[in-house]
Design an enzyme around this catalytic site. Sequence first.
Site, PDB file in Angstrom:
ATOM      1  N   ASP A  18       2.110 -11.833  -3.491  1.00  0.00           N
ATOM      2  CA  ASP A  18       0.894 -12.028  -3.814  1.00  0.00           C
ATOM      3  C   ASP A  18       0.619 -13.305  -4.466  1.00  0.00           C
ATOM      4  O   ASP A  18       1.698 -14.019  -5.087  1.00  0.00           O
ATOM      5  CB  ASP A  18       0.292 -11.003  -4.623  1.00  0.00           C
ATOM      6  CG  ASP A  18      -1.280 -10.903  -4.907  1.00  0.00           C
ATOM      7  OD1 ASP A  18      -1.770 -11.306  -3.874  1.00  0.00           O
ATOM      8  OD2 ASP A  18      -1.713 -10.379  -5.746  1.00  0.00           O
ATOM      9  N   ASN A  20      -0.834 -16.301  -2.590  1.00  0.00           N
ATOM     10  CA  ASN A  20      -0.543 -17.493  -1.445  1.00  0.00           C
ATOM     11  C   ASN A  20      -2.027 -18.342  -1.659  1.00  0.00           C
ATOM     12  O   ASN A  20      -1.997 -19.166  -1.709  1.00  0.00           O
ATOM     13  CB  ASN A  20      -0.692 -16.886   0.000  1.00  0.00           C
ATOM     14  CG  ASN A  20       0.747 -16.434   0.110  1.00  0.00           C
ATOM     15  OD1 ASN A  20       1.826 -16.482  -0.797  1.00  0.00           O
ATOM     16  ND2 ASN A  20       0.892 -15.841   1.297  1.00  0.00           N
ATOM     17  N   ARG A  22      -4.312 -18.350  -4.140  1.00  0.00           N
ATOM     18  CA  ARG A  22      -4.438 -19.292  -5.457  1.00  0.00           C
ATOM     19  C   ARG A  22      -3.597 -20.318  -5.468  1.00  0.00           C
ATOM     20  O   ARG A  22      -3.769 -21.287  -5.889  1.00  0.00           O
ATOM     21  CB  ARG A  22      -4.261 -18.195  -6.508  1.00  0.00           C
ATOM     22  CG  ARG A  22      -5.473 -17.453  -6.787  1.00  0.00           C
ATOM     23  CD  ARG A  22      -5.029 -16.031  -7.710  1.00  0.00           C
ATOM     24  NE  ARG A  22      -4.406 -15.036  -6.839  1.00  0.00           N
ATOM     25  CZ  ARG A  22      -3.891 -13.956  -7.599  1.00  0.00           C
ATOM     26  NH1 ARG A  22      -3.631 -13.891  -8.864  1.00  0.00           N
ATOM     27  NH2 ARG A  22      -3.124 -12.969  -6.702  1.00  0.00           N
ATOM     28  N   HIS A  35      -0.232 -19.394   2.718  1.00  0.00           N
ATOM     29  CA  HIS A  35       0.220 -18.466   3.629  1.00  0.00           C
ATOM     30  C   HIS A  35       1.538 -18.907   4.054  1.00  0.00           C
ATOM     31  O   HIS A  35       2.598 -18.508   4.110  1.00  0.00           O
ATOM     32  CB  HIS A  35      -0.601 -17.682   4.642  1.00  0.00           C
ATOM     33  CG  HIS A  35      -1.756 -16.963   4.114  1.00  0.00           C
ATOM     34  ND1 HIS A  35      -1.612 -16.034   3.018  1.00  0.00           N
ATOM     35  CD2 HIS A  35      -3.046 -17.040   4.181  1.00  0.00           C
ATOM     36  CE1 HIS A  35      -2.664 -15.793   2.528  1.00  0.00           C
ATOM     37  NE2 HIS A  35      -3.520 -16.176   3.407  1.00  0.00           N
ATOM     38  N   GLU A  65      -5.605  -2.567   3.833  1.00  0.00           N
ATOM     39  CA  GLU A  65      -6.694  -2.904   3.438  1.00  0.00           C
ATOM     40  C   GLU A  65      -7.044  -4.562   3.703  1.00  0.00           C
ATOM     41  O   GLU A  65      -8.321  -5.049   3.445  1.00  0.00           O
ATOM     42  CB  GLU A  65      -6.726  -2.878   1.805  1.00  0.00           C
ATOM     43  CG  GLU A  65      -7.116  -1.295   1.314  1.00  0.00           C
ATOM     44  CD  GLU A  65      -5.776  -0.576   1.580  1.00  0.00           C
ATOM     45  OE1 GLU A  65      -4.626  -1.153   1.514  1.00  0.00           O
ATOM     46  OE2 GLU A  65      -6.089   0.700   1.856  1.00  0.00           O
ATOM     47  N   ARG A  69     -10.527  -8.826   5.111  1.00  0.00           N
ATOM     48  CA  ARG A  69     -10.409 -10.301   5.070  1.00  0.00           C
ATOM     49  C   ARG A  69     -11.085 -10.982   6.168  1.00  0.00           C
ATOM     50  O   ARG A  69     -11.355 -10.241   7.139  1.00  0.00           O
ATOM     51  CB  ARG A  69      -8.977 -10.889   4.383  1.00  0.00           C
ATOM     52  CG  ARG A  69      -8.673 -10.473   3.493  1.00  0.00           C
ATOM     53  CD  ARG A  69      -7.256 -11.329   3.100  1.00  0.00           C
ATOM     54  NE  ARG A  69      -6.608 -10.633   1.771  1.00  0.00           N
ATOM     55  CZ  ARG A  69      -5.479 -11.052   0.920  1.00  0.00           C
ATOM     56  NH1 ARG A  69      -5.347 -12.385   1.567  1.00  0.00           N
ATOM     57  NH2 ARG A  69      -5.367 -10.491   0.082  1.00  0.00           N
ATOM     58  N   LEU A 129      22.214  -6.326   5.265  1.00  0.00           N
ATOM     59  CA  LEU A 129      20.918  -6.056   4.492  1.00  0.00           C
ATOM     60  C   LEU A 129      19.699  -5.569   5.551  1.00  0.00           C
ATOM     61  O   LEU A 129      19.665  -6.097   6.699  1.00  0.00           O
ATOM     62  CB  LEU A 129      20.489  -7.311   4.090  1.00  0.00           C
ATOM     63  CG  LEU A 129      18.886  -7.473   3.449  1.00  0.00           C
ATOM     64  CD1 LEU A 129      18.835  -6.906   2.173  1.00  0.00           C
ATOM     65  CD2 LEU A 129      18.444  -8.782   3.303  1.00  0.00           C
ATOM     66  N   ARG A 192      -0.374  -4.466 -10.697  1.00  0.00           N
ATOM     67  CA  ARG A 192      -0.905  -3.347  -9.882  1.00  0.00           C
ATOM     68  C   ARG A 192      -0.246  -3.070  -8.451  1.00  0.00           C
ATOM     69  O   ARG A 192       0.460  -4.131  -8.149  1.00  0.00           O
ATOM     70  CB  ARG A 192      -2.707  -3.268  -9.606  1.00  0.00           C
ATOM     71  CG  ARG A 192      -2.980  -4.460  -8.851  1.00  0.00           C
ATOM     72  CD  ARG A 192      -4.631  -4.643  -8.485  1.00  0.00           C
ATOM     73  NE  ARG A 192      -4.976  -5.659  -8.004  1.00  0.00           N
ATOM     74  CZ  ARG A 192      -5.506  -6.631  -8.500  1.00  0.00           C
ATOM     75  NH1 ARG A 192      -5.954  -6.468  -9.721  1.00  0.00           N
ATOM     76  NH2 ARG A 192      -5.882  -7.868  -7.870  1.00  0.00           N
TER      77      ARG A 192
HETATM   78  C1  IPE Z   1      -1.298  -6.816  -1.782  1.00  0.00           C
HETATM   79  O1  IPE Z   1      -2.144  -7.926  -2.116  1.00  0.00           O
HETATM   80  C2  IPE Z   1      -0.990  -6.700  -0.272  1.00  0.00           C
HETATM   81  C3  IPE Z   1       0.017  -7.854   0.070  1.00  0.00           C
HETATM   82  C4  IPE Z   1       0.653  -8.625  -0.898  1.00  0.00           C
HETATM   83  C5  IPE Z   1       0.359  -7.990   1.711  1.00  0.00           C
HETATM   84  P1  IPE Z   1      -3.429  -7.992  -2.287  1.00  0.00           P
HETATM   85  O2  IPE Z   1      -3.709  -9.229  -2.359  1.00  0.00           O
HETATM   86  O3  IPE Z   1      -4.230  -7.719  -0.763  1.00  0.00           O
HETATM   87  O4  IPE Z   1      -4.073  -7.057  -3.379  1.00  0.00           O
HETATM   88  P2  IPE Z   1      -5.514  -6.891  -4.263  1.00  0.00           P
HETATM   89  O5  IPE Z   1      -6.387  -7.161  -3.423  1.00  0.00           O
HETATM   90  O6  IPE Z   1      -5.052  -8.097  -5.198  1.00  0.00           O
HETATM   91  O7  IPE Z   1      -4.776  -5.639  -5.188  1.00  0.00           O
HETATM   92  C1  IPE Z   2      -0.650 -12.719  -0.430  1.00  0.00           C
HETATM   93  O1  IPE Z   2      -1.374 -13.630  -0.837  1.00  0.00           O
HETATM   94  C2  IPE Z   2      -0.710 -12.460   1.068  1.00  0.00           C
HETATM   95  C3  IPE Z   2      -1.387 -11.560   1.510  1.00  0.00           C
HETATM   96  C4  IPE Z   2      -1.955 -10.484   0.710  1.00  0.00           C
HETATM   97  C5  IPE Z   2      -1.139 -11.129   2.987  1.00  0.00           C
HETATM   98  P1  IPE Z   2      -2.899 -13.579  -1.191  1.00  0.00           P
HETATM   99  O2  IPE Z   2      -3.637 -13.987   0.143  1.00  0.00           O
HETATM  100  O3  IPE Z   2      -3.284 -12.280  -1.623  1.00  0.00           O
HETATM  101  O4  IPE Z   2      -3.294 -14.614  -2.070  1.00  0.00           O
HETATM  102  P2  IPE Z   2      -4.288 -14.342  -3.567  1.00  0.00           P
HETATM  103  O5  IPE Z   2      -3.955 -13.050  -4.129  1.00  0.00           O
HETATM  104  O6  IPE Z   2      -5.765 -14.558  -2.931  1.00  0.00           O
HETATM  105  O7  IPE Z   2      -4.005 -15.631  -4.459  1.00  0.00           O
HETATM  106 MG    MG Z   3      -3.703 -11.422  -3.266  1.00  0.00          MG
END
Ligand code: IPE
Ligand code: IPE
Ligand code: MG
Length: 249
Positions: A18, A20, A22, A35, A65, A69, A129, A192
Amino acid sequence: MATPDLPIIPEHVAVIMDGNGRWANKRGLPRAIGHSKGVEAVRETVRAAGEAGVRYLTLFAFSSENWSRPEDEINDLLGLLRRFIRRDLAELHRENVRIRVIGDKQNLRGDILPLLLEAEETTRLNTGLTVVIAFNYGARNEITRAVAKLAREVEAGRLKAEDIDARSIGDNLDTAGIPDPDLIIRTSGEERLSNFLLWQAAYSELVFLPEYWPDFNRQLFFDALRIFASRDRRFGGLSAKTAAAAVVG
Ligand code: IPE
Ligand code: IPE
Ligand code: MG
């Protein structure tokens, strides 16, 4: 690779990759760049897991979910996954990595599903692995599908309701045959699970790191393994230390 500072290596590490977006925002860059940097962190993590002697590495790549996006971002993410499989599959195969995919495989559009299935099929007999890619994955969806499958078995008279137990539920999840994660790492400071492996995480150790996913690397992976090694897993019982003390006392 058990070492003095890592006396115990988790058999299965799962990662919620999580942060990417930000990471990119902080630099004034488009989220897509975050990403694509994230894919480099994936490569480094797969190498580090292999080096450490981890047997299963599950990567949360796209949640059920995440379809909410914007279309552009979804396309960026699917494009990266597609490119990752096309470019890295041969090398992963050479390195004896086995790929498994978890998540809902129904109603996936385009060429993503065939690519994922090809990755699974090509590496099916590999013994190194196992990299588990969680794509279109949501734990509630996974559990719902498993329960519906069991219900159909009961309806068809092949299974009795009273024979349903934790094992038969586990055997009908996408992760059938894969041990539960010992360690779940989440980057980006969020604490979470976001619908990740809810059933399988019953006794997982959770490690939350403040770094955004594109900054994740070998060093941070080993830091997480050290935190894991320092934890006292009790599974509802007594710790090995307490139990030994009780015997002596
Ligand atoms: C969880 O991250 C899903 C993945 C890392 C693929 P999200 O960014 O979707 O989760 P929330 O929305 O912050 O809970
Ligand atoms: C994780 O980074 C990648 C996926 C959920 C696919 P995010 O895209 O959720 O990045 P943040 O949480 O918005 O920073
Ligand atoms: Mg995220």
